[in-house]
Design an enzyme around this catalytic site. Structure first.
Site, PDB file in Angstrom:
ATOM      1  N   GLU A  59      27.968 -11.625  13.217  1.00 41.64           N
ATOM      2  CA  GLU A  59      29.016 -10.638  12.917  1.00 41.64           C
ATOM      3  C   GLU A  59      29.706 -10.116  14.168  1.00 41.64           C
ATOM      4  O   GLU A  59      30.922  -9.928  14.186  1.00 41.64           O
ATOM      5  CB  GLU A  59      28.445  -9.450  12.127  1.00 41.64           C
ATOM      6  CG  GLU A  59      28.171  -9.736  10.657  1.00 41.64           C
ATOM      7  CD  GLU A  59      26.818 -10.371  10.421  1.00 41.64           C
ATOM      8  OE1 GLU A  59      26.068 -10.589  11.400  1.00 41.64           O
ATOM      9  OE2 GLU A  59      26.493 -10.645   9.242  1.00 41.64           O
ATOM     10  N   HIS A 128      21.326  -3.049   2.107  1.00 38.16           N
ATOM     11  CA  HIS A 128      22.440  -3.725   1.441  1.00 38.16           C
ATOM     12  C   HIS A 128      23.078  -2.800   0.410  1.00 38.16           C
ATOM     13  O   HIS A 128      23.653  -3.265  -0.573  1.00 38.16           O
ATOM     14  CB  HIS A 128      21.985  -5.011   0.737  1.00 38.16           C
ATOM     15  CG  HIS A 128      21.488  -6.079   1.669  1.00 38.16           C
ATOM     16  ND1 HIS A 128      20.303  -5.988   2.343  1.00 38.16           N
ATOM     17  CD2 HIS A 128      22.053  -7.261   2.048  1.00 38.16           C
ATOM     18  CE1 HIS A 128      20.125  -7.082   3.086  1.00 38.16           C
ATOM     19  NE2 HIS A 128      21.176  -7.861   2.934  1.00 38.16           N
TER      20      HIS A 128
END
Lengths: 325, 342
Positions: A59, A128
């Protein structure tokens, strides 16, 4: 009007924008297969792997790559699969993306869009499930959007791609199965313009993203008890439509905010602070911040249900406010 | 080399840096290299003076000693190529042809600065010259530079991007994420490591399990080369090879420039982590400007008087920049709110 989910509307908007503008490309994890939530469906087949770029799980560097490409005139749409992963690449977001225009005295534009997902309620656990748009909004130089329906998700994306600033769009996973009406053309939606979804005379209730339907349900119940709740969806967090919120509070004299983000030092606190500072004389009761507790998101279904604010909690908070004359 | 931190961690592996090659420059090119390096040095000396006088605040990282790197690199590039670096970037900007006035006025925090006084020493940009900053977070520019190369390839140009970073940044994780993607997609990026031997006060040997930094791309299948970064002709020769590699679509390349900074990490660093002898020896034996000066004189390409004249002219240019940077007005308070968002 067409009934669409957020991923369907986003995919359709991307089809339209990519067909119109060759500078737009997508980059992120597992996009070629359509994206894990379907928001990139059919794009790789139509535009090819040069414009729908599957990345390694890196990322920091692929966000940085997007920033570098945007500096030289491209319009990247970077997907960070879950906003929890912004932690991995927060340096690129906070330092490079947000500050480039300022540090260059305006000589560098950054037409960069980051799409990410957020939200609890599906048992995904603490890494998450977060809704950390407040973190992004706390950084000067970023635009932050939190759509509550498919038309806004698509329209905000289009507006973001038309502009020269870095934008982070937080899409709530809890809304992904919900179909909402959208104009098939998916017109751009302006930033900084709140929507008043329901009029009411007694309480102003600002609700963000997946908290919007919760707020509307609570407002329905309270209406039956004779309490008029004005529900406002700010649509974007930065810029924030302060005027719409303050005008409503001037009318109702009561303010509550329903926010799945941080219980401490988050958007809810910022809005309460805004209202207290700017509309103190209008207030008939102490404002309420309705948020999850200041804990990580739990996994167990029973705990997660208790963690997330629901209509009953909203109603209780507003009823208490109404007693507080 | 004497100035290196003399660990032998990599010795005995039967692998050595590629054979040194030097660029065959015309006399005109030699003179231009000399002048460009001199401009970097005189600019930095002046910046150091102005810092001492309190006209420049905050951080100020001088490039003195490393001039051969930025000048040699820039000379191998063409229009449309992109350069990005870290926070020790004044030299790269001089080499890229940025206006010394704008750079010096940025250092003094004036409205005539290239970022109108909002960036400071570490944050300057000149995209019209292909210079994309000027970045304060160690290693972050490597990902951005990879993106500049991505854009060059996406637009189907044969342009390249140079992502400079230091031996310190070579230990940042995102550098390796970038290496992987750049090779995976064969992006035209030159990862240019300026190994000046010290990451602030930490020597390469104390911070790196593999001190031969040009080998850091091996597991990504990126070719690497170690270069004498004190010799502008060696820098240029290596760059010619790397640029050709990138323009031919063969993907990224790593160049490790072995160089040396004479000053501390920043103006506030007394550099007690190395001996004065070490610095002195490097200055006396390896100075990039002195080496080229000898070459010019020995080759009969110029004489002492002409070089003196050139120095005078460069000093005047720098003095003009310093005067501009002192006289340019302070930014208006309204500038606080501009360029945050468009």
């Amino acid at each position: 009007m067409k009934q669409m989910t957020i991923p369907q509307a986003v995919a359709e908007a991307l089809h339209q924008v990519m067909a119109a503008d060759p500078a737009v490309f997508l980059i992120g994890e597992d996009l070629a297969m359509g994206g894990v939530f379907g928001a990139a469906k059919g794009l790789k087949e139509r535009f090819g792997p040069a414009r729908v770029v599957d990345t390694p799980i890196s990322e920091t560097s692929f966000l940085g790559l997007g920033i570098g490409a945007a500096m030289s005139g491209m319009k990247p749409v970077v997907e960070i699969m879950f906003c929890d992963f912004l932690g991995v690449c927060f340096d690129q977001l906070m330092n490079q993306a947000a500050k480039m225009r300022f540090l260059s005295g305006g000589t560098v534009s950054l037409p960069l869009v980051i799409r990410t997902t957020m939200g609890a309620g599906d048992g995904s656990g603490a890494m998450h499930s977060q809704s950390n748009y407040g973190l992004a909004a706390s950084v000067a130089g970023l635009r932050v959007a939190c759509p509550s329906n498919s038309a806004d998700a698509a329209g905000l994306l289009k507006t973001a791609l038309e502009g020269p600033d870095p934008v982070v769009i937080f899409e709530h996973k809890g809304l992904f199965d919900v179909e909402t009406p959208a104009d098939p053309e998916l017109p751009p939606v302006p930033f900084g313009k709140a929507r008043t979804l329901r009029q009411g005379a007694d309480v102003t209730l600002v609700a963000i993203a997946a908290m919007v339907p919760v707020a509307l349900a609570a407002a329905d119940h309270l209406a039956k008890r004779g309490i008029g709740v004005e529900v406002i969806d700010p649509v974007t967090i930065n810029p924030l439509d302060r005027e719409a919120i303050l005008a409503s509070v001037a009318k109702t004299g009561r303010f509550a905010v329903l926010d799945e983000g941080a219980a401490f030092a988050g958007v809810a606190d910022a809005l309460v602070s805004l209202v207290v500072r700017e509309a103190f004389r209008s207030l008939k009761a102490a404002p309420a911040a309705i948020t999850p507790p200041h804990t990580p998101v739990p996994y167990a279904p029973a705990l997660e249900a208790a963690w997330l604010p629901d209509a009953a909690r909203v109603e209780a908070a507003i009823l208490k406010m109404m007693e507080d004359v | 080399m004497n100035a290196s931190t003399s660990s032998n961690k990599s010795a005995g592996r039967g692998r050595r840096a590629s054979k040194p090659a030097v660029y065959e420059a015309s006399p005109e090119e030699l003179l231009k290299f000399y002048r460009d390096m001199l401009l970097v040095r005189r600019f930095e000396e002046k910046a150091g003076q102005m810092y001492g006088m309190g006209l420049i605040g905050g951080f100020c990282h001088l490039y003195i000693g490393q001039e051969a790197v930025c000048v040699g690199v820039q000379s191998a590039l063409k229009d449309g190529d992109a350069v990005i670096t870290g926070y020790r970037e004044h030299g790269h900007m001089m080499a890229a042809g940025c206006d010394p006035k704008g750079v010096m006025a940025e250092l003094t925090g004036r409205s005539g600065g290239c970022s109108r006084g909002k960036g400071g020493s570490m944050h300057m940009f000149d995209p019209a010259k292909g210079f994309y900053g000027g970045h304060g977070i160690v290693g972050a520019q490597v990902s951005l530079g990879t993106g500049l190369a991505f854009a060059a390839k996406y637009k189907k140009t044969d342009n390249v991007a140079v992502a400079y970073f230091g031996d310190g940044a070579a230990n940042q994780g995102q550098v390796y994420e970038s290496f992987n993607m750049a090779r995976l997609w064969n992006l035209p990026v030159i990862y240019l490591i300026e190994n000046n031997q010290y990451a602030m006060g930490t020597s390469v040997a104390r911070a790196s399990s593999e001190i031969e930094l040009y080998r850091r791309g091996e597991s990504f299948k990126i070719p690497g080369k170690q270069v004498d970064g004190m010799n502008v002709l060696a820098v240029r020769a290596a760059m010619d090879e790397a640029v050709a590699h990138c323009r031919a679509g063969k993907g990224p390349m790593i160049l490790e420039m072995k160089t040396y900074r004479y000053r501390g990490h920043s103006m506030s660093d007394p550099a007690k982590y190395r001996t004065k002898d070490e610095v002195q020896k490097m200055r006396a034996e390896r100075d990039p400007i002195e080496q080229l000066r000898e070459l010019l004189l020995d080759g009969g390409h110029t004489d002492e008087a002409a070089l003196k004249e050139m120095d005078k002219e460069v000093k005047a240019l720098v003095a003009d920049a310093a005067a501009f940077a002192t006289e340019s007005p302070e930014p208006d308070a309204a500038e606080l709110y501009t360029d945050v968002l468009a």
